[in-house]
Design a protein around this motif. Sequence first.
Motif, PDB file in Angstrom:
ATOM      1  N   ASP A 186      46.726  26.763  34.930  1.00  0.00           N
ATOM      2  CA  ASP A 186      47.925  26.127  35.785  1.00  0.00           C
ATOM      3  C   ASP A 186      49.400  26.669  34.678  1.00  0.00           C
ATOM      4  N   ASP A 187      49.380  26.733  33.448  1.00  0.00           N
ATOM      5  CA  ASP A 187      49.756  27.484  32.829  1.00  0.00           C
ATOM      6  C   ASP A 187      50.653  28.941  32.907  1.00  0.00           C
ATOM      7  N   ASN A 188      49.762  29.902  33.563  1.00  0.00           N
ATOM      8  CA  ASN A 188      49.607  30.991  33.999  1.00  0.00           C
ATOM      9  C   ASN A 188      49.243  31.338  35.888  1.00  0.00           C
ATOM     10  N   GLN A 189      50.441  31.581  36.013  1.00  0.00           N
ATOM     11  CA  GLN A 189      49.699  31.761  37.399  1.00  0.00           C
ATOM     12  C   GLN A 189      49.953  32.740  37.993  1.00  0.00           C
ATOM     13  N   THR A 190      50.973  34.019  37.549  1.00  0.00           N
ATOM     14  CA  THR A 190      50.659  35.093  37.740  1.00  0.00           C
ATOM     15  C   THR A 190      49.736  35.552  38.179  1.00  0.00           C
ATOM     16  N   SER A 191      48.810  35.909  37.155  1.00  0.00           N
ATOM     17  CA  SER A 191      47.719  36.718  36.929  1.00  0.00           C
ATOM     18  C   SER A 191      45.938  36.235  38.545  1.00  0.00           C
ATOM     19  N   PRO A 192      46.428  34.692  38.225  1.00  0.00           N
ATOM     20  CA  PRO A 192      45.126  34.337  38.797  1.00  0.00           C
ATOM     21  C   PRO A 192      45.655  34.782  39.792  1.00  0.00           C
ATOM     22  N   ARG A 193      46.674  34.419  40.916  1.00  0.00           N
ATOM     23  CA  ARG A 193      47.151  35.364  41.969  1.00  0.00           C
ATOM     24  C   ARG A 193      47.057  36.830  43.026  1.00  0.00           C
ATOM     25  N   ASN A 194      47.107  37.179  41.320  1.00  0.00           N
ATOM     26  CA  ASN A 194      47.434  38.634  41.403  1.00  0.00           C
ATOM     27  C   ASN A 194      45.703  39.462  41.622  1.00  0.00           C
ATOM     28  N   TYR A 195      45.058  38.111  41.379  1.00  0.00           N
ATOM     29  CA  TYR A 195      43.373  38.712  41.451  1.00  0.00           C
ATOM     30  C   TYR A 195      42.600  37.393  42.831  1.00  0.00           C
ATOM     31  N   ALA A 196      43.226  36.940  43.369  1.00  0.00           N
ATOM     32  CA  ALA A 196      43.679  36.241  44.421  1.00  0.00           C
ATOM     33  C   ALA A 196      41.776  35.233  44.051  1.00  0.00           C
ATOM     34  N   VAL A 197      42.515  34.949  42.877  1.00  0.00           N
ATOM     35  CA  VAL A 197      41.623  34.181  42.387  1.00  0.00           C
ATOM     36  C   VAL A 197      41.851  32.144  43.223  1.00  0.00           C
ATOM     37  N   ARG A 198      40.981  31.584  43.951  1.00  0.00           N
ATOM     38  CA  ARG A 198      41.446  30.585  44.698  1.00  0.00           C
ATOM     39  C   ARG A 198      40.739  29.345  44.562  1.00  0.00           C
ATOM     40  N   GLY A 199      39.793  30.070  43.464  1.00  0.00           N
ATOM     41  CA  GLY A 199      39.254  28.944  42.677  1.00  0.00           C
ATOM     42  C   GLY A 199      38.622  28.736  41.550  1.00  0.00           C
ATOM     43  N   ILE A 200      37.784  27.306  41.394  1.00  0.00           N
ATOM     44  CA  ILE A 200      37.718  27.394  39.286  1.00  0.00           C
ATOM     45  C   ILE A 200      36.706  26.791  39.229  1.00  0.00           C
ATOM     46  N   PRO A 201      35.363  27.305  38.399  1.00  0.00           N
ATOM     47  CA  PRO A 201      35.547  28.415  37.016  1.00  0.00           C
ATOM     48  C   PRO A 201      35.574  29.956  38.193  1.00  0.00           C
ATOM     49  N   THR A 202      36.538  30.732  37.851  1.00  0.00           N
ATOM     50  CA  THR A 202      36.671  32.185  38.450  1.00  0.00           C
ATOM     51  C   THR A 202      36.317  33.157  37.378  1.00  0.00           C
ATOM     52  N   LEU A 203      35.388  34.285  36.226  1.00  0.00           N
ATOM     53  CA  LEU A 203      35.460  34.594  35.876  1.00  0.00           C
ATOM     54  C   LEU A 203      34.887  36.200  36.378  1.00  0.00           C
ATOM     55  N   ILE A 204      35.213  37.180  35.903  1.00  0.00           N
ATOM     56  CA  ILE A 204      35.588  38.419  36.434  1.00  0.00           C
ATOM     57  C   ILE A 204      35.593  39.493  35.605  1.00  0.00           C
ATOM     58  N   LEU A 205      35.211  40.181  34.679  1.00  0.00           N
ATOM     59  CA  LEU A 205      35.053  42.024  34.803  1.00  0.00           C
ATOM     60  C   LEU A 205      35.157  42.255  35.083  1.00  0.00           C
ATOM     61  N   PHE A 206      36.476  42.746  33.240  1.00  0.00           N
ATOM     62  CA  PHE A 206      37.325  44.015  34.100  1.00  0.00           C
ATOM     63  C   PHE A 206      37.162  44.761  33.286  1.00  0.00           C
ATOM     64  N   LYS A 207      36.732  46.487  34.169  1.00  0.00           N
ATOM     65  CA  LYS A 207      36.583  47.545  32.871  1.00  0.00           C
ATOM     66  C   LYS A 207      37.242  48.253  33.314  1.00  0.00           C
ATOM     67  N   ASP A 208      37.978  49.692  32.350  1.00  0.00           N
ATOM     68  CA  ASP A 208      39.175  50.781  32.740  1.00  0.00           C
ATOM     69  C   ASP A 208      40.502  49.941  33.751  1.00  0.00           C
ATOM     70  N   GLY A 209      40.366  48.605  33.197  1.00  0.00           N
ATOM     71  CA  GLY A 209      42.040  47.947  33.688  1.00  0.00           C
ATOM     72  C   GLY A 209      41.729  47.503  34.682  1.00  0.00           C
ATOM     73  N   LYS A 210      40.089  47.701  35.544  1.00  0.00           N
ATOM     74  CA  LYS A 210      40.000  46.817  37.068  1.00  0.00           C
ATOM     75  C   LYS A 210      39.140  46.002  37.112  1.00  0.00           C
ATOM     76  N   PRO A 211      39.122  45.047  38.135  1.00  0.00           N
ATOM     77  CA  PRO A 211      38.438  44.286  38.512  1.00  0.00           C
ATOM     78  C   PRO A 211      36.988  45.070  38.293  1.00  0.00           C
ATOM     79  N   PHE A 212      35.563  44.764  37.608  1.00  0.00           N
ATOM     80  CA  PHE A 212      34.598  45.399  37.884  1.00  0.00           C
ATOM     81  C   PHE A 212      33.574  44.653  38.895  1.00  0.00           C
ATOM     82  N   GLY A 213      33.658  42.813  38.253  1.00  0.00           N
ATOM     83  CA  GLY A 213      32.856  42.074  39.078  1.00  0.00           C
ATOM     84  C   GLY A 213      33.081  40.713  38.621  1.00  0.00           C
ATOM     85  N   THR A 214      32.656  40.329  39.389  1.00  0.00           N
ATOM     86  CA  THR A 214      33.036  38.646  39.564  1.00  0.00           C
ATOM     87  C   THR A 214      32.086  37.658  39.889  1.00  0.00           C
TER      88      THR A 214
END
Length: 110
Positions: A62-90
């Motif tokens: 709700d307070d931060n809408q850019t990052s979810p949009r950048n990673y196609a977060v369309r529903g919550i909860p969504t948990l994304i593991l980032f490794k070396d600066g990139k999404p590794f798994g969701t």
Amino acid sequence: MSDQVQQVGDSDFEAQVLKSDTPVLVDFWAPWCGPCKMIGPLVDELAGSYAGKVKVVKLNIDDNQTSPRNYAVRGIPTLILFKDGKPFGTQIGAPGDIKQRLVKLIESGL
């Protein structure tokens, strides 16, 4: 929320998540989301279990809408593991076996 879990926002997402030396589990959530509240203690537990190996952060969509949009977060909860600066798994949603799914996701990223 555990002291092992930190809040991040759009302004520090790059520094805290994308440039992290360790894998980062990002919990995209909102205060009104029942399933998000339900898995909160599990996220805290995982942060403690993997302290020093995996950073665990929460981002309020709700307070931060850019990052979810950048990673196609369309529903919550969504948990994304980032490794070396990139999404590794969701993991999307909070199924009954979410703990096992998140442990498997984290372990595969170590």
